[in-house]
Design a protein around this motif. Structure first.
Motif, short mmCIF file in Angstrom:
data_model
loop_
_atom_site.label_atom_id
_atom_site.label_comp_id
_atom_site.label_asym_id
_atom_site.label_seq_id
_atom_site.Cartn_x
_atom_site.Cartn_y
_atom_site.Cartn_z
N GLU A 138 0.84 -1.20 0.00
CA GLU A 138 0.00 0.00 0.00
C GLU A 138 0.88 1.26 0.00
O GLU A 138 1.09 1.88 1.03
N ASP A 179 -0.76 -2.72 -4.46
CA ASP A 179 -1.43 -1.42 -4.44
C ASP A 179 -0.41 -0.29 -4.49
O ASP A 179 -0.07 0.34 -3.49
N ASN A 237 -5.35 -4.81 -5.97
CA ASN A 237 -6.59 -4.46 -6.67
C ASN A 237 -6.47 -3.09 -7.35
O ASN A 237 -7.22 -2.81 -8.30
N HIS A 238 -5.54 -2.24 -6.90
CA HIS A 238 -5.31 -0.98 -7.61
C HIS A 238 -4.58 -1.21 -8.93
O HIS A 238 -4.41 -0.27 -9.70
N HIS A 344 -2.53 -10.34 -2.18
CA HIS A 344 -2.75 -8.94 -1.79
C HIS A 344 -3.91 -8.78 -0.81
O HIS A 344 -3.78 -8.13 0.23
N HIS A 386 -3.55 -4.46 1.56
CA HIS A 386 -4.95 -4.12 1.25
C HIS A 386 -5.64 -3.33 2.36
O HIS A 386 -6.34 -2.36 2.08
#
Ligand SMILES: [Fe+2]
Length: 494
Positions: A138, A179, A237-238, A344, A386
């Motif tokens: 992140e 991410d 997911n980004h 992730h 995440h």
């Protein structure tokens, strides 16, 4: 206008560091093969050995049209090598969003001891026995139309500082749990002082990422970790195709075969990108230990969890399950001394109670928990990001879960993480979240800390025991986690 100014400043910074990097310890023979092609960024990816025999892949991000640099270096035997790098395919329809850069790559020879991409030194090898792993996740700076993280100051977006302090730990290898790209909107006019000239999303594609946003959010602030050690990149997911996927597959995906994974296409006259396109599970095996006497094999199974629901079990879980089956099958067949699952989205992660004012379940991510159910018995540990905290969770008879989502992206609330009385895949009253999955029992323990940082993992003397030292963005230790017998026990130290 802002995009152009950002790119130019990045080139100036990177050219400077390239020149200084060329003065580092490099075999004279390697310098003789110097090719004056500068790169915006260069790094060494941990890659699957079925694509790169050494397990290490050199990448360089260059200005379009500059021409690929060569990969120079020397081997254990004292011979020099000079290898041409090849352009990584770029989606044709990516067009203007990625027109400014190209990416070059080359597998690093298995016996390399030094390596340079053009004029920049990159990590050439992994040690025979790994005993220091840096981990984070992140990392991008949040820019949404209604939520602007201050990207202009290290105190509010400390990725560059975290990168420097990770490097100071001199890790053997680095794992990033995903991410990377958080710049998803045009900066509101009233927030220009916060966005630091952040590039807007591209206008030519139905995605949020562009080359300029990847440079600002990842390629420039991460250069210290790129210089420090080979890095294993997990897709978040980004990095779905609708967000930063094109950039992830261009820059960070460790597989040559995935270069066009998020390539746009035209359907019915409209430009679209794929959805739910998870990549195949891959793995890497390292020798780890504090000494040759306790050296043993550690396999990392890397599952792509870019898609799926966090709070509900959906039909996608059945698709995602193939990723966890592949991981389980490989560990069962290869029988390493120890195995970790890298994915992730956490299997057993907790969100803060403030996110559920009506009392919903805090557990996340439901699709991943359902997809992996019954397939976790061979792992000693699950590593994820995440959730924007540092966290550890122990579910009875399951591998311990560590969450490292505190790597510079806007943090979640500091409080609101009581140990739930119900388990993952349950509603908060303990009943099943979905008829498609069996609820897990309540956790035996949880630990959460909310501050920027990363972790340094070192193996213990006992087989399968590890110490995870949490450091804040300034490198100060704030917690220690002991991993043993598939459980994680964390103690804050301040
Ligand atoms: Fe995420």
């Amino acid at each position: 206008m802002f995009m152009r100014r950002t790119v130019i400043s990045v080139v100036v910074v990177c050219l400077t560091s390239s020149v200084s990097g060329a003065t580092m310890a490099v075999a004279p023979g390697a310098m003789a093969a110097y090719v004056p092609t500068s790169s915006l960024a260069a790094f060494t990816l941990v890659a699957p050995t079925f694509e790169v025999p050494s397990g290490l892949l050199a990448r360089a991000v260059i200005a379009s049209g500059a021409g690929c640099p060569v990969l120079n270096g020397s081997t254990e035997a004292g011979t020099d090598f000079t290898l041409p790098m090849k352009l990584r395919p770029k989606p044709v329809l990516a067009g203007a969003a990625y027109a400014a850069v190209e990416v070059c790559e080359r597998g690093i020879p298995a016996d390399a001891v030094t390596a340079m991409v053009g004029s920049r030194v990159i990590p050439a090898s992994l040690p025979d026995r790994i005993d220091r792993i840096a981990l984070s996740g992140e990392s991008g700076c949040r820019i949404l139309s209604n939520d602007i993280q201050d990207c202009s100051r290290l105190s509010t977006w400390p990725l560059a500082r975290i990168s420097r302090n990770i490097a100071k730990n001199e890790p053997d290898v680095i794992i990033n749990l995903g991410d990377y790209l958080y710049r998803e909107a045009t900066c509101p006019m009233n927030d220009q002082n916060l966005c630091a000239s952040s590039p807007p999303p591209p206008g030519n594609l139905p995605v949020t990422g562009s080359a300029a946003s990847w440079i600002a959010d990842a390629l420039t602030p991460m250069q210290p970790v790129f210089d420090a050690a080979p890095i294993l990149m997990v897709r978040g997911n980004h990095e779905s195709c609708a967000r930063g996927g094109i950039g992830f597959f261009l820059f960070f995906s460790p597989q040559r075969s995935t270069a066009l994974q998020c390539a746009p296409s035209i359907v019915g006259g409209v430009v679209v990108v794929p959805s739910n396109d998870i990549t195949p599970t891959w793995h890497v095996t390292w020798q780890v230990g504090t000494s040759d006497a306790d050296s043993h094999s550690l396999t990392l199974e890397v599952v792509d969890s870019a898609y799926g629901h966090d709070g509900a079990v959906s039909a996608f879980a059945a698709t995602q399950r193939t990723s966890y089956v592949a991981a389980e099958n490989h560990v069962a067949k290869s029988r390493p001394d120890e195995a970790w699952l890298l994915t992730h989205r956490p299997i057993f992660g907790m969100l803060p109670t403030q996110f559920f004012p009506n009392g919903g379940s805090v557990w996340s991510s439901a699709d991943q928990a359902a997809a992996s159910q019954g397939l976790l018995g061979r792992y000693g540990l699950i590593l994820s990001s995440h959730i924007h905290v540092a966290q550890a969770v122990n579910i009875p008879r399951q591998p311990g879960q560590i969450v490292l989502g505190n790597g510079a992206t806007e943090l979640y609330p500091k409080t609101g993480y009581p140990t739930p009385t119900y388990g993952p895949l349950s509603k908060s009253d303990g009943s099943a979240l979905s008829p498609l999955a069996t609820p897990y029992p309540a956790p035996t323990s949880t630990w959460t800390d909310v501050r920027f940082g990363y972790a340094i993992a070192t193996p213990g003397r006992d087989a399968k025991s590890w110490s995870f030292e949490h450091q804040d963005d300034r490198g100060r230790i704030f917690a220690e986690c002991a991993v043993a017998r598939r459980a994680v026990n964390c103690q804050s130290t301040d």
